[in-house]
Design a protein around this motif. Structure first.
Motif, mmCIF file in Angstrom:
data_model
loop_
_atom_site.group_PDB
_atom_site.id
_atom_site.type_symbol
_atom_site.label_atom_id
_atom_site.label_comp_id
_atom_site.label_asym_id
_atom_site.label_seq_id
_atom_site.Cartn_x
_atom_site.Cartn_y
_atom_site.Cartn_z
ATOM 1 N N SER A 62 -4.306 -14.999 15.176
ATOM 2 C CA SER A 62 -3.358 -15.976 14.956
ATOM 3 C C SER A 62 -2.173 -15.413 16.118
ATOM 4 C CB SER A 62 -2.633 -16.092 13.966
ATOM 5 O OG SER A 62 -3.731 -16.615 12.871
ATOM 6 N N PHE A 63 -1.869 -14.206 16.075
ATOM 7 C CA PHE A 63 -0.583 -13.701 16.918
ATOM 8 C C PHE A 63 -1.055 -13.032 18.336
ATOM 9 C CE2 PHE A 63 0.560 -14.037 12.632
ATOM 10 C CZ PHE A 63 1.685 -14.406 12.654
ATOM 11 N N GLY A 64 -2.390 -12.654 18.486
ATOM 12 C CA GLY A 64 -2.822 -11.922 19.874
ATOM 13 C C GLY A 64 -2.156 -10.555 19.859
ATOM 14 N N LYS A 65 -1.935 -9.954 18.532
ATOM 15 C CA LYS A 65 -1.388 -8.667 18.724
ATOM 16 C C LYS A 65 -1.844 -7.776 17.669
ATOM 17 C CE LYS A 65 2.921 -10.843 20.413
ATOM 18 N NZ LYS A 65 4.430 -11.053 19.977
ATOM 19 N N PRO A 66 -1.903 -6.471 17.612
ATOM 20 C CA PRO A 66 -2.379 -5.721 16.438
ATOM 21 C C PRO A 66 -1.363 -5.548 15.515
ATOM 22 C CG PRO A 66 -1.768 -4.194 18.290
ATOM 23 C CD PRO A 66 -1.622 -5.730 18.914
ATOM 24 N N PHE A 67 -1.849 -5.469 14.119
ATOM 25 C CA PHE A 67 -1.080 -4.984 13.171
ATOM 26 C C PHE A 67 -1.516 -3.348 12.681
ATOM 27 C CE2 PHE A 67 -0.843 -4.038 8.440
ATOM 28 C CZ PHE A 67 0.739 -4.401 8.391
ATOM 29 N N LEU A 68 -0.390 -2.779 13.072
ATOM 30 C CA LEU A 68 -0.433 -1.117 13.037
ATOM 31 C C LEU A 68 0.010 -0.417 11.765
ATOM 32 C CD1 LEU A 68 0.536 -0.623 16.984
ATOM 33 C CD2 LEU A 68 -1.759 -1.215 15.858
ATOM 34 N N HIS A 69 0.117 -1.215 10.958
ATOM 35 C CA HIS A 69 0.691 -0.551 9.619
ATOM 36 C C HIS A 69 0.073 -0.584 8.489
ATOM 37 C CE1 HIS A 69 4.107 -0.422 12.686
ATOM 38 N NE2 HIS A 69 4.676 0.568 12.069
ATOM 39 N N GLN A 70 0.682 -0.308 7.247
ATOM 40 C CA GLN A 70 0.011 -0.733 6.116
ATOM 41 C C GLN A 70 -0.072 -2.168 5.318
ATOM 42 O OE1 GLN A 70 -2.542 2.234 6.007
ATOM 43 N NE2 GLN A 70 -2.372 1.342 4.163
ATOM 44 N N ALA A 71 -0.870 -2.562 4.785
ATOM 45 C CA ALA A 71 -0.949 -3.749 4.134
ATOM 46 C C ALA A 71 -1.601 -3.401 2.705
ATOM 47 C CB ALA A 71 -1.820 -5.010 4.756
ATOM 48 N N SER A 72 -0.926 -3.983 1.687
ATOM 49 C CA SER A 72 -1.164 -3.590 0.485
ATOM 50 C C SER A 72 -0.921 -4.529 -0.746
ATOM 51 C CB SER A 72 -0.829 -2.061 -0.094
ATOM 52 O OG SER A 72 0.776 -2.264 -0.277
ATOM 53 N N PHE A 73 -1.511 -4.533 -2.002
ATOM 54 C CA PHE A 73 -1.262 -5.356 -3.094
ATOM 55 C C PHE A 73 -0.081 -4.646 -3.777
ATOM 56 C CE2 PHE A 73 -5.488 -7.175 -2.489
ATOM 57 C CZ PHE A 73 -5.234 -8.691 -2.328
ATOM 58 N N ASN A 74 0.995 -5.247 -4.275
ATOM 59 C CA ASN A 74 2.085 -4.451 -5.166
ATOM 60 C C ASN A 74 1.998 -5.422 -6.448
ATOM 61 O OD1 ASN A 74 4.157 -3.733 -6.260
ATOM 62 N ND2 ASN A 74 5.508 -3.906 -4.352
ATOM 63 N N PRO A 75 1.649 -4.745 -7.548
ATOM 64 C CA PRO A 75 1.582 -5.535 -8.577
ATOM 65 C C PRO A 75 3.191 -5.708 -9.329
ATOM 66 C CG PRO A 75 1.148 -3.112 -8.890
ATOM 67 C CD PRO A 75 1.170 -3.348 -7.417
ATOM 68 N N ARG A 76 4.153 -5.051 -8.714
ATOM 69 C CA ARG A 76 5.734 -5.315 -9.053
ATOM 70 C C ARG A 76 6.181 -6.651 -8.539
ATOM 71 N NH1 ARG A 76 5.031 -0.355 -7.625
ATOM 72 N NH2 ARG A 76 6.554 -0.837 -5.820
ATOM 73 N N LEU A 77 5.550 -7.201 -7.480
ATOM 74 C CA LEU A 77 6.114 -8.426 -7.147
ATOM 75 C C LEU A 77 6.037 -9.403 -8.112
ATOM 76 C CD1 LEU A 77 5.001 -8.442 -3.544
ATOM 77 C CD2 LEU A 77 7.181 -7.734 -4.215
ATOM 78 N N ARG A 78 6.992 -10.154 -8.336
ATOM 79 C CA ARG A 78 6.852 -11.333 -9.316
ATOM 80 C C ARG A 78 7.159 -12.786 -8.859
ATOM 81 N NH1 ARG A 78 5.727 -9.069 -13.914
ATOM 82 N NH2 ARG A 78 6.610 -7.214 -14.813
ATOM 83 N N SER A 79 8.257 -12.956 -8.097
ATOM 84 C CA SER A 79 8.804 -14.039 -7.648
ATOM 85 C C SER A 79 8.450 -14.592 -6.455
ATOM 86 C CB SER A 79 10.448 -14.295 -7.910
ATOM 87 O OG SER A 79 10.718 -13.144 -7.206
#
Length: 157
Positions: free
Chosen positions: A17-34
């Protein structure tokens, strides 16, 4: 979906979609609520609310990831990455990302029914209307310091 699968999905969407790399971490966070997800300015990581994937499916998850990637790429480029910025709004439109995520089905039930609690002082009969419940053993009447009692609870649908 596991953390590693989420990481690969975010990296793939970033390239497609952006033509650029994602160089960091992606994770699920169970504390997110809203919120569906968030981009962390300090670490450049992206956190995703797993409930949106579980309840609304992969299509909604892709939209949330694209939204957070807009924050990510604009911030790294030094451009306007906040919701109010024009560059952010334009990039959302360009990649087809939603400005806000959909509401979770279980949240709709809680917000649609509103309640009002009625309390009354046993001494002076002063009435109090509240949205949240009061600990009647801790709080007293503001007028005469008398004991409060719960009269009834009204629920609007």
């Amino acid at each position: 979906m596991e953390q590693q699968q989420l990481q690969l999905l975010v990296e793939r969407l970033s390239i497609e979609s952006f033509g650029k790399p994602f160089l960091h971490q992606a994770s699920f966070n169970p504390r997110l609520r809203s919120t569906g997800g968030r981009y962390l300015l300090g670490t450049h990581n992206i956190e995703i609310n797993r409930k949106y994937y579980d309840q609304l499916g992969e299509e909604e998850l892709v939209g949330i990831i694209k939204h957070e990637l807009c924050h990510y790429h604009l911030h790294l480029e030094g451009k306007g990455y906040q919701h109010r910025d024009q560059e952010f709004k334009q990039l959302l439109k360009k990649v087809g990302a939603p400005r806000f995520c959909a509401q979770l089905p279980d949240k709709k039930v809680k917000q649609s029914s509103k309640r009002i609690l009625l309390y009354q002082c046993t001494k002076c009969q002063q009435a109090y209307r509240r949205k949240r419940s009061i600990n009647t053993s801790r709080y007293v009447c503001g007028k005469c310091r008398g004991k409060l009692t719960k009269i009834k609870e009204i629920i609007f649908e």
